[in-house]
Enzyme design. Structure first.
Site, short mmCIF file in Angstrom:
data_model
loop_
_atom_site.label_atom_id
_atom_site.label_comp_id
_atom_site.label_asym_id
_atom_site.label_seq_id
_atom_site.Cartn_x
_atom_site.Cartn_y
_atom_site.Cartn_z
CG ASN A 147 -0.29 -0.24 2.51
OD1 ASN A 147 0.91 -0.02 2.62
ND2 ASN A 147 -1.02 -0.68 3.52
NE ARG A 285 2.21 2.13 12.38
CZ ARG A 285 1.73 1.90 11.16
NH1 ARG A 285 1.23 2.88 10.44
NH2 ARG A 285 1.73 0.67 10.66
CD GLN A 314 -4.34 4.07 13.99
OE1 GLN A 314 -3.78 5.01 13.47
NE2 GLN A 314 -4.57 2.97 13.33
CG HIS A 333 -4.29 3.83 9.84
ND1 HIS A 333 -3.44 3.24 10.73
CD2 HIS A 333 -3.63 3.84 8.66
CE1 HIS A 333 -2.32 2.89 10.11
NE2 HIS A 333 -2.42 3.23 8.85
#
Ligand code: NAD
Length: 385
Positions: A147, A285, A314, A333
């Site tokens: 990704n 991050r 998260q 995210h």
């Protein structure tokens, strides 16, 4: 036979499967550095479908059950009563995603007595305590490059959104307004600005390549210097460390893994050394930035905008201050889990599992930890230098 425990994000609130906006996704033949795409023997899903949520199961159930393995999929991942923690003690393999991380802390790893493989369905394995994985001989693998380009696209989108002040202008339209003076009072052109890229790995390099045509002056820092011809092609100025980098730029983008070296790196002191009105886009991050220092810098005007899609922890709690701080362009995210990205990381997870069950080596570029040490990409990108 193995028990595979897979933690995925919840299904859409409107039900699964969603109504898809498009009928197909483009076929990508190789990654920019020549690395080949995931190549499992077969896949049991249609690329472009939602695979990353619980009912999508990363398209793994048929394959695993046909081979006699057990697959448990859950999104319930927090606390000792969660399904994840209840299922963990006899799991051989854990699969988790950075978007909805099942944190494998030392305490949880102590309970996971049978665990031998932790796979990240995506990129970034900091949700696994890597020191304990090394000590225990647990293999940690992720789907490198799956990704990275999507994250680079998201980064460019957010740089433009912040600098041009897109989101407030969109809100004016939604609200029925037309005050152009209000709409442009914080709007600038990216052209001519100085942009700093912190960490020029797969994502950082793709950001450099995508931003260069905007007529910006590019700077970067990484532990490894890019080849001279690449620096020349993009007119890159190399900095020995992030402190020197941030002083000379208007926009900073952040693409390093979360390690003990990078945790909390963007703090009050670093922010104070940046130009007034700088922008930061951090899709790496959340914990690389000091949460409250970012809020203070936006409130004081040191930062003109902050965006990204990564938070700590998260999912971010409803009262996380980044949800309400001024001039932010945060997303949940999502940058690495577009429907196109999911097809690649689901295929990559399948490739890793096929190799694992057949006793074949996992490709080095997918490895973070193996045999009690950092390995492959882990040795390059995570290991302290
Ligand atoms: P990569 O391994 O190709 O690149 C990482 C780069 O960081 C390497 O070039 C390495 O040398 C550099 N680096 C490591 N520590 C550093 C330090 N202390 N100072 C300077 N440079 C340092 O990885 P990538 O594919 O480019 O991904 C980078 C990170 O982005 C991942 O580790 C992950 O945390 C994050 N990520 C986020 C998403 C998302 O959905 N938002 C998706 C993929 C990756």
């Amino acid at each position: 036979m193995a028990k595979v425990l897979c933690v995925l994000y919840p299904d859409p609130v409107t039900g699964f499967p969603p109504a898809y906006a498009r009928d197909s996704i483009p076929l990508i033949e190789s990654y920019p550095n020549g690395q080949s795409l995931p190549s499992p023997h077969a896949i049991d899903f249609t690329p472009g479908e939602l695979l990353g949520s619980v009912s999508g199961e990363l398209g793994l159930r048929t394959f695993l059950e046909a081979a006699g393995h057990t697959l448990v999929v859950t999104s319930d991942k927090e606390g000792p009563d969660s399904e994840f923690e209840r299922e963990l003690p006899d799991a051989d393999v854990v699969i988790s995603q950075p978007f909805w991380p099942a944190y494998l802390t030392p305490e949880r790893l102590a309970k996971a007595e049978r665990l031998s493989l932790a796979i990240t369905a995506g990129i970034g394995s900091d949700h696994v305590d890597l020191a304990t994985a090394i000590e225990r001989g647990i293999t940690v693998a992720e789907v490198t490059y799956s990704n990275s380009i999507g994250v680079a696209e998201h980064t460019v989108m957010q740089v433009l959104a912040l600098v041009r002040d897109y989101i407030p202008q969109y809100e004016i339209v939604i609200g029925g307004g037309w005050n152009i003076a209000d709409a442009v009072s914080r709007s600038y052109d990216l052209e001519g600005m100085e942009v700093g890229v912190f960490a020029a790995g797969r994502i950082g390099r793709a950001v450099i390549e995508r931003l260069a045509p905007f007529g910006v002056k590019l700077h970067y820092n990484d532990r490894y210097r890019l080849p001279a011809d690449v620096e020349e092609r993009y007119g890159l100025t190399f900095h020995d460390d992030i402190r020197s980098l941030v002083k000379e730029v208007d926009v900073l983008t952040v693409h390093a893994p979360l390690t003990e070296e990078t945790r909390g790196l963007i703090d009050d002191e670093l922010l104070a050394s940046m130009r007034r009105g700088s922008y930061i886009v951090n899709p790496a991050r959340g914990a690389i930035a000091d949460r409250d220092a970012v809020v203070r810098a936006l409130e004081s005007g040191r930062l003109a905008g902050y965006a990204g899609d990564v938070w700590a922890p998260q999912p971010a709690p409803a009262d996380h201050p980044w949800r309400s701080m001024p001039h932010h362009g945060m997303t949940p995210h999502t940058s690495g889990t577009s429907l196109a990205g999911q097809a690649r990381y689901a295929a990559g997870v399948r490739e890793i599992l096929e190799s694992w069950f057949a006793g074949r080596a996992i490709r080095p570029e997918y490895l973070i930890v193996e045999g009690g040490a950092y390995a492959g990409t882990g040795a390059h990108s995570y290991q302290a230098k």
